[in-house]
Design an enzyme around this catalytic site. Structure first.
Site, PDB file in Angstrom:
ATOM      1  N   ALA A 100       0.903  -1.046   0.000  1.00  0.00           N
ATOM      2  CA  ALA A 100      -0.033  -0.064  -0.223  1.00  0.00           C
ATOM      3  C   ALA A 100       0.871   1.262  -0.006  1.00  0.00           C
ATOM      4  O   ALA A 100       0.271   2.442   0.427  1.00  0.00           O
ATOM      5  CB  ALA A 100      -0.843  -0.007   1.181  1.00  0.00           C
ATOM      6  N   TYR A 148       6.189 -12.507 -14.572  1.00  0.00           N
ATOM      7  CA  TYR A 148       5.221 -11.868 -14.057  1.00  0.00           C
ATOM      8  C   TYR A 148       3.780 -12.127 -14.308  1.00  0.00           C
ATOM      9  O   TYR A 148       2.965 -12.503 -13.552  1.00  0.00           O
ATOM     10  CB  TYR A 148       5.258 -10.156 -14.256  1.00  0.00           C
ATOM     11  CG  TYR A 148       4.252  -9.387 -13.969  1.00  0.00           C
ATOM     12  CD1 TYR A 148       4.022  -8.979 -12.802  1.00  0.00           C
ATOM     13  CD2 TYR A 148       3.451  -9.087 -15.133  1.00  0.00           C
ATOM     14  CE1 TYR A 148       2.813  -8.078 -12.349  1.00  0.00           C
ATOM     15  CE2 TYR A 148       2.185  -8.259 -14.486  1.00  0.00           C
ATOM     16  CZ  TYR A 148       2.076  -7.793 -13.388  1.00  0.00           C
ATOM     17  OH  TYR A 148       0.886  -6.993 -13.102  1.00  0.00           O
TER      18      TYR A 148
HETATM   19  P1  NDP Z   1       3.388  -0.614  -7.774  1.00  0.00           P
HETATM   20  O1  NDP Z   1       4.666  -1.011  -8.332  1.00  0.00           O
HETATM   21  O2  NDP Z   1       2.980   0.962  -7.922  1.00  0.00           O
HETATM   22  O3  NDP Z   1       2.941  -0.917  -6.327  1.00  0.00           O
HETATM   23  C1  NDP Z   1       3.433  -2.429  -5.926  1.00  0.00           C
HETATM   24  C2  NDP Z   1       3.577  -2.446  -4.657  1.00  0.00           C
HETATM   25  O4  NDP Z   1       3.985  -3.669  -4.205  1.00  0.00           O
HETATM   26  C3  NDP Z   1       4.640  -1.412  -3.865  1.00  0.00           C
HETATM   27  O5  NDP Z   1       3.885  -0.955  -2.725  1.00  0.00           O
HETATM   28  C4  NDP Z   1       5.795  -2.201  -3.682  1.00  0.00           C
HETATM   29  O6  NDP Z   1       6.552  -1.746  -2.327  1.00  0.00           O
HETATM   30  C5  NDP Z   1       5.121  -3.399  -3.043  1.00  0.00           C
HETATM   31  N1  NDP Z   1       6.032  -4.779  -3.021  1.00  0.00           N
HETATM   32  C6  NDP Z   1       6.849  -4.980  -4.065  1.00  0.00           C
HETATM   33  N2  NDP Z   1       7.626  -6.038  -3.536  1.00  0.00           N
HETATM   34  C7  NDP Z   1       7.135  -6.306  -2.339  1.00  0.00           C
HETATM   35  C8  NDP Z   1       7.496  -7.203  -1.358  1.00  0.00           C
HETATM   36  N3  NDP Z   1       8.671  -7.958  -1.525  1.00  0.00           N
HETATM   37  N4  NDP Z   1       7.042  -7.012  -0.029  1.00  0.00           N
HETATM   38  C9  NDP Z   1       6.226  -6.185   0.034  1.00  0.00           C
HETATM   39  N5  NDP Z   1       5.657  -5.356  -0.720  1.00  0.00           N
HETATM   40  C10 NDP Z   1       6.353  -5.500  -1.934  1.00  0.00           C
HETATM   41  O7  NDP Z   1       2.382  -1.303  -8.770  1.00  0.00           O
HETATM   42  P2  NDP Z   1       0.862  -1.206  -9.088  1.00  0.00           P
HETATM   43  O8  NDP Z   1       0.195  -0.376  -7.959  1.00  0.00           O
HETATM   44  O9  NDP Z   1       0.517  -0.809 -10.531  1.00  0.00           O
HETATM   45  O10 NDP Z   1       0.472  -2.637  -8.598  1.00  0.00           O
HETATM   46  C11 NDP Z   1      -0.647  -3.166  -7.735  1.00  0.00           C
HETATM   47  C12 NDP Z   1      -1.046  -4.403  -8.104  1.00  0.00           C
HETATM   48  O11 NDP Z   1      -1.999  -4.212  -9.331  1.00  0.00           O
HETATM   49  C13 NDP Z   1       0.043  -5.614  -8.696  1.00  0.00           C
HETATM   50  O12 NDP Z   1      -0.605  -6.688  -8.303  1.00  0.00           O
HETATM   51  C14 NDP Z   1      -0.371  -5.495 -10.131  1.00  0.00           C
HETATM   52  O13 NDP Z   1      -0.066  -6.972 -10.708  1.00  0.00           O
HETATM   53  C15 NDP Z   1      -1.773  -5.163 -10.338  1.00  0.00           C
HETATM   54  N6  NDP Z   1      -2.172  -4.659 -11.705  1.00  0.00           N
HETATM   55  C16 NDP Z   1      -1.469  -3.566 -11.892  1.00  0.00           C
HETATM   56  C17 NDP Z   1      -1.833  -3.140 -13.383  1.00  0.00           C
HETATM   57  C18 NDP Z   1      -1.308  -1.744 -13.795  1.00  0.00           C
HETATM   58  O14 NDP Z   1      -1.335  -1.384 -14.940  1.00  0.00           O
HETATM   59  N7  NDP Z   1      -0.362  -0.940 -13.078  1.00  0.00           N
HETATM   60  C19 NDP Z   1      -2.695  -3.818 -14.099  1.00  0.00           C
HETATM   61  C20 NDP Z   1      -3.204  -5.248 -13.586  1.00  0.00           C
HETATM   62  C21 NDP Z   1      -2.859  -5.347 -12.319  1.00  0.00           C
HETATM   63  P3  NDP Z   1       7.643  -0.457  -2.507  1.00  0.00           P
HETATM   64  O15 NDP Z   1       6.788   0.699  -2.475  1.00  0.00           O
HETATM   65  O16 NDP Z   1       8.479  -0.726  -1.287  1.00  0.00           O
HETATM   66  O17 NDP Z   1       8.210  -0.745  -3.874  1.00  0.00           O
END
Ligand code: NDP
Length: 315
Positions: free
Chosen positions: A10, A190
């Site tokens: 988040a 992914y």
């Molecule tokens: P972001 O990269 O903005 O957010 C991803 C989040 O996951 C970040 O808060 C990140 O933390 C966290 N994260 C990554 N690795 C870990 C870990 N090892 N432990 C805990 N947290 C972790 O991506 P999105 O908001 O775009 O993606 C969110 C979801 O939406 C994903 O599941 C993605 O597959 C899905 N999605 C996204 C789409 C898009 O177009 N963007 C389309 C369809 C689905 P940190 O801030 O520390 O890096």
């Protein structure tokens, strides 16, 4: 009472937008489960989330120990659990070589699938205990893992094969780092992990919905082309991807709008159906979408569950 929702990842993008949308209603306390405490605190503050509407707890999905510690810490907090959102993910589209979690699993599948698989299984007990009227477990899917869509047909296509790489431990040493046993490909890893997410949701539904009444759902929130998910992509892609999605495919959705969509899946009284993969049409109306053949293959879902349970130490 206020509902309590745990959202993984988040600290940015969709997870942050959803946390903000839910916290603003005053009806939810949001537990932000994040790997970087300071980043999450800064993000919550700059999003204008009111003090007391959220708490931040450390969770690194790249370590199964950290997942277990999170669950322990959450229970110690004394809060009930009403909704769990498995949202965090990493995407390494340009990676030529695999990286690994603390437990030695390829990173994309390790974080996006295996870490969440353990978390969701452990927290199922807490969801069962909640007296909230609608308890939900939501796992983020994606169009890219769905070969029945245009986006799902952009190479490299997702495909789990017979799961031989996963069964071998995804170690890149004694087995392939890819689920299907093939050569490493960061973009495919992914997409594969997202198929795992969608299959896991369905298997949860099959195993536990009737017995527990919990709603299990997945969704594709639209293409949120501006989030950090694309941070490892080449600069030209990052420049062109948002306008391409806005003006050509028209699949673009802002972080704020996607957050509202996911917040609805968390809280809307009309979205209680279990086993569903939600999507939105061009008018931003929500509908039950069809999954591709592989993402809805129940035999594969079962096999994936059994192998995953062994890899995370549940079986
Ligand atoms: P972001 O990269 O903005 O957010 C991803 C989040 O996951 C970040 O808060 C990140 O933390 C966290 N994260 C990554 N690795 C870990 C870990 N090892 N432990 C805990 N947290 C972790 O991506 P999105 O908001 O775009 O993606 C969110 C979801 O939406 C994903 O599941 C993605 O597959 C899905 N999605 C996204 C789409 C898009 O177009 N963007 C389309 C369809 C689905 P940190 O801030 O520390 O890096």
């Amino acid at each position: 009472r206020q509902g309590v929702v745990v959202i993984t990842g988040a600290s940015s993008g969709l997870g942050l937008a959803t946390a903000k949308a839910l916290a603003e209603t005053g009806k939810w306390h949001v537990v932000m489960a994040c790997r970087d405490f300071l980043k999450a605190e800064t993000a919550a503050k700059s999003a204008g989330m009111a003090k007391g509407s959220y708490s931040i707890m450390h969770l690194d999905l790249a370590s199964l120990d950290s997942v277990r510690q999170f669950v322990h810490g959450f229970r110690q907090s004394g809060r009930p659990l009403d909704v769990l959102v498995c949202n965090a993910a990493i995407y390494r589209p340009t990676a030529r070589t695999p990286t690994y979690t603390a437990d030695g699993y390829e990173m994309s599948v390790g974080v996006n699938h295996l870490g969440h698989f353990l978390l969701a299984n452990l927290l199922l007990e807490d969801l069962k205990k909640s007296d909230y009227p609608s308890r939900r477990l939501i796992i983020l899917g994606s169009i890219t893992g769905n070969s029945n869509t245009l986006a799902g047909n952009v190479p490299p296509k997702a495909g789990l094969g017979d799961l031989r790489g996963l069964a071998g431990g995804l170690s890149g040493m004694t087995s392939s780092a890819m689920i299907d046993g093939g050569d490493f490909d960061g973009a495919k890893a992914y997409k594969d992990s997202k198929i795992c997410n969608m299959l896991t949701m369905q298997e949860f539904h099959k195993r536990f919905h009737e017995e527990t009444g919990i709603t299990f759902a997945s969704l594709y929130p639209g293409c949120i082309a501006t989030t950090g998910l694309f941070r490892e992509h080449i600069p030209l892609f990052r420049l062109l991807f948002p306008p391409f999605q806005k003006f050509i495919t028209k699949g673009f959705v802002s972080e704020e709008e996607s957050g509202k969509r996911l917040a609805k899946v968390v809280s809307d009284p009309s979205l209680t159906k279990s086993g569903v993969y939600w999507s939105w049409n061009k008018d931003s109306a929500c509908f039950e979408n069809q999954l591709s053949q592989e993402a809805s293959d129940s035999a594969k879902a079962q096999k994936l569950w059994e192998i995953s349970a062994k890899l995370v130490g549940l079986a």
